[in-house]
Design a protein around this motif. Structure first.
Motif, PDB file in Angstrom:
ATOM      1  N   SER A 267     -15.448  -0.187  -8.309  1.00 38.31           N
ATOM      2  CA  SER A 267     -15.386  -0.914  -7.033  1.00 38.31           C
ATOM      3  C   SER A 267     -14.566  -0.135  -6.013  1.00 38.31           C
ATOM      4  N   MET A 268     -14.845  -0.410  -4.743  1.00 42.26           N
ATOM      5  CA  MET A 268     -13.962   0.085  -3.694  1.00 42.26           C
ATOM      6  C   MET A 268     -12.812  -0.921  -3.597  1.00 42.26           C
ATOM      7  N   VAL A 269     -11.589  -0.446  -3.766  1.00 43.39           N
ATOM      8  CA  VAL A 269     -10.425  -1.347  -3.687  1.00 43.39           C
ATOM      9  C   VAL A 269      -9.794  -1.164  -2.314  1.00 43.39           C
ATOM     10  N   ARG A 270      -9.749  -2.265  -1.560  1.00 44.50           N
ATOM     11  CA  ARG A 270      -9.264  -2.122  -0.170  1.00 44.50           C
ATOM     12  C   ARG A 270      -7.793  -2.502  -0.038  1.00 44.50           C
ATOM     13  N   LEU A 271      -7.034  -1.560   0.475  1.00 50.62           N
ATOM     14  CA  LEU A 271      -5.667  -1.826   0.934  1.00 50.62           C
ATOM     15  C   LEU A 271      -5.861  -2.558   2.260  1.00 50.62           C
ATOM     16  N   SER A 272      -5.797  -3.884   2.200  1.00 47.28           N
ATOM     17  CA  SER A 272      -6.356  -4.706   3.277  1.00 47.28           C
ATOM     18  C   SER A 272      -5.257  -5.162   4.238  1.00 47.28           C
ATOM     19  N   ALA A 273      -5.074  -6.464   4.449  1.00 48.45           N
ATOM     20  CA  ALA A 273      -4.062  -6.908   5.415  1.00 48.45           C
ATOM     21  C   ALA A 273      -2.667  -6.489   4.976  1.00 48.45           C
TER      22      ALA A 273
ATOM     23  N   ALA B 131       0.796   5.649   0.979  1.00 49.02           N
ATOM     24  CA  ALA B 131       0.404   6.829   0.185  1.00 49.02           C
ATOM     25  C   ALA B 131       0.388   6.472  -1.304  1.00 49.02           C
ATOM     26  N   LEU B 132       1.388   5.710  -1.739  1.00 48.68           N
ATOM     27  CA  LEU B 132       1.416   5.270  -3.148  1.00 48.68           C
ATOM     28  C   LEU B 132       0.198   4.390  -3.461  1.00 48.68           C
ATOM     29  N   CYS B 133      -0.157   3.541  -2.505  1.00 51.59           N
ATOM     30  CA  CYS B 133      -1.325   2.657  -2.706  1.00 51.59           C
ATOM     31  C   CYS B 133      -2.590   3.494  -2.897  1.00 51.59           C
TER      32      CYS B 133
ATOM     33  N   LYS C 197       9.618 -12.292   0.405  1.00 54.35           N
ATOM     34  CA  LYS C 197       8.627 -11.205   0.419  1.00 54.35           C
ATOM     35  C   LYS C 197       8.456 -10.623  -0.983  1.00 54.35           C
ATOM     36  N   LEU C 198       7.238 -10.187  -1.261  1.00 55.10           N
ATOM     37  CA  LEU C 198       6.939  -9.551  -2.551  1.00 55.10           C
ATOM     38  C   LEU C 198       7.512  -8.136  -2.548  1.00 55.10           C
ATOM     39  N   ASP C 199       8.060  -7.714  -3.691  1.00 55.28           N
ATOM     40  CA  ASP C 199       8.500  -6.330  -3.851  1.00 55.28           C
ATOM     41  C   ASP C 199       7.289  -5.417  -3.603  1.00 55.28           C
ATOM     42  N   PRO C 200       7.383  -4.472  -2.676  1.00 55.90           N
ATOM     43  CA  PRO C 200       6.229  -3.605  -2.386  1.00 55.90           C
ATOM     44  C   PRO C 200       5.693  -2.879  -3.614  1.00 55.90           C
ATOM     45  N   PHE C 201       6.573  -2.557  -4.578  1.00 59.42           N
ATOM     46  CA  PHE C 201       6.078  -1.864  -5.776  1.00 59.42           C
ATOM     47  C   PHE C 201       5.185  -2.782  -6.613  1.00 59.42           C
ATOM     48  N   GLU C 202       5.444  -4.084  -6.510  1.00 62.02           N
ATOM     49  CA  GLU C 202       4.578  -5.041  -7.214  1.00 62.02           C
ATOM     50  C   GLU C 202       3.193  -5.062  -6.548  1.00 62.02           C
ATOM     51  N   PHE C 203       3.166  -4.855  -5.243  1.00 64.12           N
ATOM     52  CA  PHE C 203       1.877  -4.747  -4.547  1.00 64.12           C
ATOM     53  C   PHE C 203       1.121  -3.512  -5.054  1.00 64.12           C
ATOM     54  N   VAL C 204       1.841  -2.393  -5.206  1.00 59.13           N
ATOM     55  CA  VAL C 204       1.208  -1.161  -5.713  1.00 59.13           C
ATOM     56  C   VAL C 204       0.679  -1.398  -7.132  1.00 59.13           C
ATOM     57  N   ARG C 205       1.478  -2.092  -7.943  1.00 58.84           N
ATOM     58  CA  ARG C 205       0.997  -2.409  -9.307  1.00 58.84           C
ATOM     59  C   ARG C 205      -0.305  -3.206  -9.247  1.00 58.84           C
ATOM     60  N   THR C 206      -0.381  -4.141  -8.291  1.00 64.59           N
ATOM     61  CA  THR C 206      -1.583  -4.983  -8.193  1.00 64.59           C
ATOM     62  C   THR C 206      -2.808  -4.121  -7.888  1.00 64.59           C
ATOM     63  N   LEU C 207      -2.653  -3.177  -6.959  1.00 59.94           N
ATOM     64  CA  LEU C 207      -3.776  -2.277  -6.654  1.00 59.94           C
ATOM     65  C   LEU C 207      -4.137  -1.440  -7.878  1.00 59.94           C
ATOM     66  N   ALA C 208      -3.121  -0.944  -8.586  1.00 57.97           N
ATOM     67  CA  ALA C 208      -3.376  -0.088  -9.755  1.00 57.97           C
ATOM     68  C   ALA C 208      -4.136  -0.867 -10.833  1.00 57.97           C
ATOM     69  N   VAL C 209      -3.725  -2.118 -11.067  1.00 60.91           N
ATOM     70  CA  VAL C 209      -4.412  -2.914 -12.096  1.00 60.91           C
ATOM     71  C   VAL C 209      -5.845  -3.238 -11.639  1.00 60.91           C
TER      72      VAL C 209
ATOM     73  N   ARG D  59      -0.872  -3.750   6.232  1.00 59.80           N
ATOM     74  CA  ARG D  59      -0.488  -2.336   6.377  1.00 59.80           C
ATOM     75  C   ARG D  59       0.473  -2.111   7.532  1.00 59.80           C
ATOM     76  N   GLU D  60       0.373  -2.952   8.580  1.00 60.87           N
ATOM     77  CA  GLU D  60       1.261  -2.780   9.740  1.00 60.87           C
ATOM     78  C   GLU D  60       2.737  -2.858   9.322  1.00 60.87           C
ATOM     79  N   GLN D  61       3.005  -3.683   8.297  1.00 60.25           N
ATOM     80  CA  GLN D  61       4.388  -3.873   7.846  1.00 60.25           C
ATOM     81  C   GLN D  61       4.772  -2.848   6.764  1.00 60.25           C
ATOM     82  N   MET D  62       3.870  -1.949   6.394  1.00 57.51           N
ATOM     83  CA  MET D  62       4.147  -0.989   5.302  1.00 57.51           C
ATOM     84  C   MET D  62       4.504   0.374   5.863  1.00 57.51           C
ATOM     85  N   SER D  63       5.366   1.081   5.131  1.00 64.59           N
ATOM     86  CA  SER D  63       5.676   2.462   5.522  1.00 64.59           C
ATOM     87  C   SER D  63       4.499   3.363   5.158  1.00 64.59           C
ATOM     88  N   ASP D  64       4.496   4.555   5.733  1.00 69.98           N
ATOM     89  CA  ASP D  64       3.471   5.537   5.360  1.00 69.98           C
ATOM     90  C   ASP D  64       3.591   5.888   3.875  1.00 69.98           C
TER      91      ASP D  64
END
Ligand code: SAM
Ligand code: DTB
Ligand code: SF4
Length: 341
Positions: free
Chosen positions: A259-265, A276-278, A239-251, A267-272
């Motif tokens: 653009s509208m950046v979608r926090l897409s598939a 929020a960080l995303c 699994k990818l480090d969740p903080f690396e996912f947040v970095r991807t959204l930030a970049v 989310r079910e596996q993510m904490s609230d």
């Protein structure tokens, strides 16, 4: 003043953004986000699989590829009435956009009038429409545009040099050609990718670099966290480090400020807290509703409560602002008040 949009990013520049200290990256991304968008508004789309499973392609992440044993049953294209019923429910629940997915390599000529009839009916409800049907010819893009389609979703999925490890039944260039046809027909583009497929940071940067160097930034950029589905080749991958996912959204936010950046598939596996960080990092769009195409999405009560706890409101369509966000705010505030009383 917001900076001009750039389309000439090189890989090293994008990697340098990924490499920033996490807090510096988030601070920069949030500043750009707030300069271009209301940081407390999130666009809400509901997804429906209008033609499920049985797909001839070999995308290694996908539960709908016929060649993998995932338990997804192949179904025919849904009828206009059945889709309309689901679109009405999505609108009543607060979605402003209705996205319809088909497990096709590409639509055949005979499919286009059927999908056009569905699009026309959904558009008639006052919803924005989006479709994702695979590769698209120029004339098919035009027919869908004429039927009232607003957006076409077609993802690049990964960096050009990683793509061949994930999909062998079509080329990266096929995807770029479809995106040309979509843009040239006047449809808005929804285009992003998936992370967590075993790619490197440089390859995540390569996906975003390619998106940002398209002739126009896609109006909507879905960033999917791989949903690992048993039976697909990518099930069980690290699994990818969740903080690396947040970095991807930030970049993504820094490269494509408007653009509208979608926090897409995923989310079910993510904490609230992770979600929020995303949103802080610049995500301002989600899929709302208990299912994505074939996999699970957070239930609507959880999302309503999350919106209330984070003071987020669903972005409204200007022309339908009185009607489109009926349920998503008010019940959540009651829930939240009850739980904090
Ligand atoms: N068949 C069409 C196509 O591939 O263009 C449209 C539907 S396809 C399922 C739409 C997108 O869903 C894919 O491009 C991919 O980005 C995303 N997707 C599919 N399976 C996924 C998974 N397991 N996890 C995350 N995203 C996924
Ligand atoms: C996109 O980028 N993600 C959505 C939508 N566009 C079509 C699809 C996610 C699919 C997740 C796996 C599934 O539910 O089958
Ligand atoms: Fe088919 Fe689309 Fe799944 Fe690829 S992602 S296998 S093209 S449904």
């Amino acid at each position: 003043m917001p900076a001009a949009l750039r389309h000439d990013w090189n890989r090293d520049e994008v990697i340098a953004l990924f490499d920033l200290p996490f807090n510096d990256l988030l601070a920069r991304a949030h500043a750009v986000h707030a300069a271009h968008h209301d940081p407390n508004a999130v666009q809400v789309s509901t997804l429906l699989s209008i033609k499920t499973g049985g797909c001839p392609e070999d995308c290694a992440y996908c539960p709908q590829a016929q060649r993998y044993q995932t338990g997804v049953e192949a179904q025919k294209l849904m009828s206009v009435d059945d889709v309309l019923e689901r679109a009405r429910a999505a609108k009543a629940a607060g979605a402003s956009r209705f996205c319809m997915g088909a497990a096709w390599r590409e639509p055949k000529d005979r499919d286009i009038p059927k999908v056009a009839a569905i699009v026309r009916a959904v558009k008639g409800l006052g919803l924005e429409t989006c479709a994702t049907l695979g590769m698209l010819k120029a004339e098919h893009a035009q027919s869908l545009k004429d039927a009232g389609l607003d957006y076409y979703n077609h993802n690049l999925d990964s960096a050009p040099e990683f793509y061949g490890e994930i999909i062998h039944t079509r080329e990266y260039q096929d995807r770029l050609d479809t995106l040309d046809h979509v843009r040239e027909s006047g449809l808005k583009t929804c285009c992003g990718g998936i992370v967590g497929m075993g790619e490197s940071r440089s390859q995540r940067a390569g996906l975003l670099q390619t998106l940002a160097c398209l002739p126009e930034h896609p109006q909507s950029v879905p960033i999917n966290m791989l949903v690992q589905v048993e039976g697909t080749p990518l099930a069980g991958i690290e699994k990818l480090d969740p903080f690396e996912f947040v970095r991807t959204l930030a970049v993504a936010r820094l490269l494509m400020p408007e653009s509208m950046v979608r926090l897409s598939a995923g989310r079910e596996q993510m904490s609230d807290e992770l979600q929020a960080l995303c949103f802080f990092a610049g995500a301002n769009s989600i899929f709302y509703g208990e299912k994505l195409l074939t996999t699970v999405n957070p239930d609507t009560a959880r999302d309503r409560e999350l919106f209330a706890r984070l003071d987020l409101t669903p972005l409204q369509l200007e022309e339908t602002s009185q009607t489109v966000h009926a349920d998503i705010v008010e019940p959540a505030r009651e829930t939240s008040a009850a739980s904090t009383a």
